[in-house]
Design a protein around this motif. Sequence first.
Motif, PDB file in Angstrom:
ATOM      1  N   PRO A 298       0.810  -1.225   0.000  1.00 12.95           N
ATOM      2  CA  PRO A 298       0.000   0.000   0.000  1.00 12.95           C
ATOM      3  C   PRO A 298       0.840   1.271   0.000  1.00 12.95           C
ATOM      4  N   ALA A 299       1.952   1.272   0.749  1.00  9.60           N
ATOM      5  CA  ALA A 299       2.770   2.500   0.822  1.00  9.60           C
ATOM      6  C   ALA A 299       3.294   2.882  -0.555  1.00  9.60           C
ATOM      7  N   GLY A 300       3.790   1.896  -1.300  1.00 12.36           N
ATOM      8  CA  GLY A 300       4.341   2.180  -2.625  1.00 12.36           C
ATOM      9  C   GLY A 300       3.267   2.649  -3.593  1.00 12.36           C
TER      10      GLY A 300
ATOM     11  N   PHE B 281       8.261  -1.401  -8.645  1.00 15.86           N
ATOM     12  CA  PHE B 281       8.860  -2.744  -8.643  1.00 15.86           C
ATOM     13  C   PHE B 281       8.453  -3.516  -7.394  1.00 15.86           C
ATOM     14  N   ASP B 282       8.319  -4.817  -7.529  1.00 15.03           N
ATOM     15  CA  ASP B 282       8.166  -5.658  -6.331  1.00 15.03           C
ATOM     16  C   ASP B 282       8.897  -6.967  -6.542  1.00 15.03           C
ATOM     17  N   SER B 283       9.445  -7.494  -5.453  1.00  9.80           N
ATOM     18  CA  SER B 283      10.152  -8.773  -5.564  1.00  9.80           C
ATOM     19  C   SER B 283       9.162  -9.922  -5.782  1.00  9.80           C
ATOM     20  N   LEU B 284       7.897  -9.697  -5.451  1.00 13.34           N
ATOM     21  CA  LEU B 284       6.887 -10.730  -5.673  1.00 13.34           C
ATOM     22  C   LEU B 284       6.239 -10.529  -7.043  1.00 13.34           C
TER      23      LEU B 284
ATOM     24  N   GLY C 184       1.609  -6.291  -1.385  1.00 14.58           N
ATOM     25  CA  GLY C 184       2.372  -6.472  -0.134  1.00 14.58           C
ATOM     26  C   GLY C 184       1.604  -7.223   0.928  1.00 14.58           C
ATOM     27  N   LEU C 185       1.590  -6.634   2.130  1.00 17.40           N
ATOM     28  CA  LEU C 185       0.988  -7.321   3.273  1.00 17.40           C
ATOM     29  C   LEU C 185      -0.540  -7.373   3.199  1.00 17.40           C
ATOM     30  N   ILE C 186      -1.137  -6.664   2.257  1.00 22.84           N
ATOM     31  CA  ILE C 186      -2.596  -6.838   2.130  1.00 22.84           C
ATOM     32  C   ILE C 186      -2.840  -8.243   1.593  1.00 22.84           C
TER      33      ILE C 186
ATOM     34  N   SER D 211      13.694  -8.216  -7.664  1.00 21.38           N
ATOM     35  CA  SER D 211      14.175  -7.912  -6.318  1.00 21.38           C
ATOM     36  C   SER D 211      15.234  -6.832  -6.358  1.00 21.38           C
ATOM     37  N   TYR D 212      14.978  -5.764  -5.598  1.00 20.02           N
ATOM     38  CA  TYR D 212      16.036  -4.769  -5.425  1.00 20.02           C
ATOM     39  C   TYR D 212      17.158  -5.440  -4.628  1.00 20.02           C
ATOM     40  N   GLY D 213      18.395  -5.228  -5.053  1.00 20.78           N
ATOM     41  CA  GLY D 213      19.535  -5.800  -4.329  1.00 20.78           C
ATOM     42  C   GLY D 213      20.104  -7.004  -5.050  1.00 20.78           C
TER      43      GLY D 213
ATOM     44  N   GLY E 248       6.194   4.348   4.114  1.00 21.93           N
ATOM     45  CA  GLY E 248       5.553   3.148   4.674  1.00 21.93           C
ATOM     46  C   GLY E 248       6.315   2.587   5.861  1.00 21.93           C
ATOM     47  N   TRP E 249       6.157   1.290   6.088  1.00 21.60           N
ATOM     48  CA  TRP E 249       6.733   0.663   7.277  1.00 21.60           C
ATOM     49  C   TRP E 249       8.262   0.747   7.302  1.00 21.60           C
ATOM     50  N   ILE E 250       8.907   0.746   6.155  1.00 16.55           N
ATOM     51  CA  ILE E 250      10.377   0.801   6.166  1.00 16.55           C
ATOM     52  C   ILE E 250      10.847   2.211   6.528  1.00 16.55           C
TER      53      ILE E 250
ATOM     54  N   VAL F 290       4.438  -0.363  12.455  1.00  9.23           N
ATOM     55  CA  VAL F 290       3.226  -0.153  13.257  1.00  9.23           C
ATOM     56  C   VAL F 290       2.219   0.637  12.427  1.00  9.23           C
ATOM     57  N   GLY F 291       0.966   0.409  12.706  1.00  6.07           N
ATOM     58  CA  GLY F 291      -0.073   1.202  12.045  1.00  6.07           C
ATOM     59  C   GLY F 291      -0.762   0.435  10.945  1.00  6.07           C
ATOM     60  N   LEU F 292      -1.930   0.957  10.590  1.00  2.39           N
ATOM     61  CA  LEU F 292      -2.812   0.292   9.640  1.00  2.39           C
ATOM     62  C   LEU F 292      -2.491   0.738   8.211  1.00  2.39           C
ATOM     63  N   ILE F 293      -3.160   0.076   7.282  1.00  4.30           N
ATOM     64  CA  ILE F 293      -2.952   0.372   5.862  1.00  4.30           C
ATOM     65  C   ILE F 293      -3.180   1.859   5.594  1.00  4.30           C
ATOM     66  N   GLY F 294      -4.256   2.401   6.187  1.00  8.72           N
ATOM     67  CA  GLY F 294      -4.596   3.812   5.961  1.00  8.72           C
ATOM     68  C   GLY F 294      -3.456   4.750   6.342  1.00  8.72           C
TER      69      GLY F 294
HETATM   70  C1  LIG Z   1      -0.162  -9.978  10.027  1.00  4.92           C
HETATM   71  C2  LIG Z   1      -0.608  -8.590   9.673  1.00  4.92           C
HETATM   72  C3  LIG Z   1      -1.958  -8.295   9.604  1.00  4.92           C
HETATM   73  C4  LIG Z   1      -2.374  -7.005   9.288  1.00  4.92           C
HETATM   74  N1  LIG Z   1      -3.702  -6.750   9.246  1.00  4.92           N
HETATM   75  C5  LIG Z   1      -4.117  -5.495   8.960  1.00  4.92           C
HETATM   76  C6  LIG Z   1      -5.505  -5.205   8.913  1.00  4.92           C
HETATM   77  O1  LIG Z   1      -6.359  -6.078   9.139  1.00  4.92           O
HETATM   78  N2  LIG Z   1      -5.867  -3.918   8.615  1.00  4.92           N
HETATM   79  C7  LIG Z   1      -4.946  -2.934   8.356  1.00  4.92           C
HETATM   80  O2  LIG Z   1      -5.312  -1.793   8.052  1.00  4.92           O
HETATM   81  N3  LIG Z   1      -3.623  -3.198   8.411  1.00  4.92           N
HETATM   82  C8  LIG Z   1      -3.193  -4.436   8.705  1.00  4.92           C
HETATM   83  N4  LIG Z   1      -1.871  -4.693   8.766  1.00  4.92           N
HETATM   84  C9  LIG Z   1      -0.904  -3.587   8.536  1.00  4.92           C
HETATM   85  C10 LIG Z   1      -0.642  -3.359   7.052  1.00  4.92           C
HETATM   86  O3  LIG Z   1      -0.414  -4.591   6.424  1.00  4.92           O
HETATM   87  C11 LIG Z   1       0.543  -2.392   6.896  1.00  4.92           C
HETATM   88  O4  LIG Z   1       0.171  -1.159   7.481  1.00  4.92           O
HETATM   89  C12 LIG Z   1       0.932  -2.134   5.455  1.00  4.92           C
HETATM   90  O5  LIG Z   1       0.929  -3.307   4.683  1.00  4.92           O
HETATM   91  C13 LIG Z   1       2.340  -1.516   5.366  1.00  4.92           C
HETATM   92  O6  LIG Z   1       2.535  -1.186   4.025  1.00  4.92           O
HETATM   93  P1  LIG Z   1       3.956  -1.099   3.305  1.00  4.92           P
HETATM   94  O7  LIG Z   1       3.628  -0.835   1.869  1.00  4.92           O
HETATM   95  O8  LIG Z   1       4.842  -0.175   4.022  1.00  4.92           O
HETATM   96  O9  LIG Z   1       4.615  -2.548   3.442  1.00  4.92           O
HETATM   97  P2  LIG Z   1       4.217  -3.943   2.813  1.00  4.92           P
HETATM   98  O10 LIG Z   1       2.762  -4.114   2.762  1.00  4.92           O
HETATM   99  O11 LIG Z   1       5.036  -4.929   3.564  1.00  4.92           O
HETATM  100  O12 LIG Z   1       4.749  -3.871   1.294  1.00  4.92           O
HETATM  101  C14 LIG Z   1       6.122  -3.885   1.006  1.00  4.92           C
HETATM  102  C15 LIG Z   1       6.352  -4.492  -0.362  1.00  4.92           C
HETATM  103  O13 LIG Z   1       7.751  -4.357  -0.683  1.00  4.92           O
HETATM  104  C16 LIG Z   1       8.196  -5.539  -1.323  1.00  4.92           C
HETATM  105  N5  LIG Z   1       9.649  -5.675  -1.156  1.00  4.92           N
HETATM  106  C17 LIG Z   1      10.314  -5.889   0.002  1.00  4.92           C
HETATM  107  N6  LIG Z   1      11.634  -5.976  -0.237  1.00  4.92           N
HETATM  108  C18 LIG Z   1      11.811  -5.799  -1.574  1.00  4.92           C
HETATM  109  C19 LIG Z   1      12.953  -5.791  -2.423  1.00  4.92           C
HETATM  110  N7  LIG Z   1      14.205  -5.980  -1.950  1.00  4.92           N
HETATM  111  N8  LIG Z   1      12.767  -5.597  -3.744  1.00  4.92           N
HETATM  112  C20 LIG Z   1      11.513  -5.412  -4.259  1.00  4.92           C
HETATM  113  N9  LIG Z   1      10.399  -5.416  -3.480  1.00  4.92           N
HETATM  114  C21 LIG Z   1      10.547  -5.604  -2.155  1.00  4.92           C
HETATM  115  C22 LIG Z   1       7.412  -6.636  -0.628  1.00  4.92           C
HETATM  116  O14 LIG Z   1       7.338  -7.802  -1.443  1.00  4.92           O
HETATM  117  C23 LIG Z   1       6.050  -5.985  -0.430  1.00  4.92           C
HETATM  118  O15 LIG Z   1       5.173  -6.257  -1.509  1.00  4.92           O
HETATM  119  C24 LIG Z   1      -1.422  -5.984   9.056  1.00  4.92           C
HETATM  120  C25 LIG Z   1      -0.062  -6.282   9.124  1.00  4.92           C
HETATM  121  C26 LIG Z   1       0.338  -7.565   9.436  1.00  4.92           C
HETATM  122  C27 LIG Z   1       1.803  -7.855   9.520  1.00  4.92           C
END
Ligand SMILES: Cc1cc2nc3c(=O)[nH]c(=O)nc-3n(C[C@H](O)[C@H](O)[C@H](O)COP(=O)(O)OP(=O)(O)OC[C@H]3O[C@@H](n4cnc5c(N)ncnc54)[C@H](O)[C@@H]3O)c2cc1C
Length: 466
Positions: A17-19, A42-45, A50-52, A86-88, A362-364, A369-373
Amino acid sequence: MPPAPSPLRVAIIGAGPAGIYAGNILNRLVLAAGHTVAIDLFDSLPAPYGLIRYGVAPDHPRIKGIVRSLQEMLDADTIRFIGNVSYGTDLTLADLREHYHAIIFATGAILDAPLAIDGIDLPGSFGAADFVSWYDGHPDVPREWPLDATDVAVIGNGNVALDVARILAKHADDLLTTDIPASVHAGLAGSPVTDVHVFGRRGPSQVKFTPIELRELADIPDVDLVVYAEDFVPDSFSEQLIASNNQVKIMTRTLNGWLTKAPLGASRRLHLHFMHAPLEIHGDGRVQGIRFERTEHTGDGGVRPTGQIVDYPVQAVYRAVGYRGSALTGVPFDAVRGVIPNDGGRVLDAAGAPIAGLYATGWIKRGPVGLIGHTKGDALETITRLVEDLPALIANGQTVGTAEAILAVLAERGVEFTTWAGWQALDAHERSLGAEDSLTIGRERIKVISRAEQVAISRGEILVTH
Ligand SMILES: Cc1cc2nc3c(=O)[nH]c(=O)nc-3n(C[C@H](O)[C@H](O)[C@H](O)COP(=O)(O)OP(=O)(O)OC[C@H]3O[C@@H](n4cnc5c(N)ncnc54)[C@H](O)[C@@H]3O)c2cc1C
């Protein structure tokens, strides 16, 4: 007529979601600033989100539904999705510098934070993140999960602990309407579990759950919820918290209500324990029990040990004590917090100075911590900084490559990258698997787990009929 100025070229690493929010906001703000922009995500998957897709629990379809709005952002054709990269390894920082004016890292977190207690490495002791990846069908984790315990401990008092406890306690057939793959259903169906215990160090008014996640525990079929009166010790700090915070008030009321709820004779139980600090996991060659020290309130929101030891016989322990971001090659990393050091999204070097053209979101950026929003607000902050830097970015990156050039680099390296059209094919395939499933009605999708199969379907190398 003067030639049209070439667009600002931006790479976003991570299609969670962050990206995606970052790409969407970037497009809007750069256009508003009078420039054009070309965004590669880009995504490694092989698949986005992501985590959604690989974190949110399968029995939370309403949350998974957030992908619909993210999908619209990617459908809009202003962001180019490039998966299975995959970055890296497939691309380095030098590659990206050569092809983009700016790079935004949105790589999130997928690993478990450590918990330093004796016995944490015993067979039968697991990280919640690994289990989540298993039940959500992540392609890169082992497909066998040992579900042989009747009594399980889950350490942690956040929503991930509740997700793990709920999935462990639920009867597998109650997950049949979700997107879980058949192998996950089969694994859960074989589980002999009868009692799942969730433990928190602090009191019932200090939990990190959210009210909806907590309340749904009461509705799990054939699972009795058990809470313990001795864990509900009043203290003035908690009383103030309850009076001043509506969310705390709701959750404390919910938990207190369960104190008087009579068990219904269910075949499984989910126990919520508070004021328990984990001391050690013990067992002869594998987990046989877990030891806690009871805690008491300090009066200022903290807890301290009481010296009272309690043991629980369990055969499996899951630690749900947080996630942890991973370091990225060539990018500064704060190993203590598990984040990329940054100032409002501008990546900082060891001296604390911004590194031109590098951003995080985003999380990095903020920690896991925190929700998708919340990742939307993160993205807005980061992109605002990037737009402030626009003149310098354009001046610095005069010679960046073209949209085709980066794909040529990947192809030359034999990287089987996936595309947005490829994801649409995979998405349609997973939906058709869901529709075909005769065991349930209205199953939205069944996930394909295997990376090779996902890639082949995305790249049209396996023909699927819908
Ligand atoms: C178990 C769990 C349950 C959750 N449930 C909820 C919920 O019910 N409701 C809610 O609002 N939030 C929930 N969350 C929180 C929510 O998932 C996060 O807030 C959100 O996904 C963070 O977004 P992000 O984009 O920073 O990271 P991510 O969602 O982790 O996305 C990061 C992306 O980067 C990619 N990536 C990583 N490394 C590389 C690389 N080297 N090269 C290329 N790509 C790479 C990954 O594959 C991934 O797709 C939950 C989290 C967890 C862990």
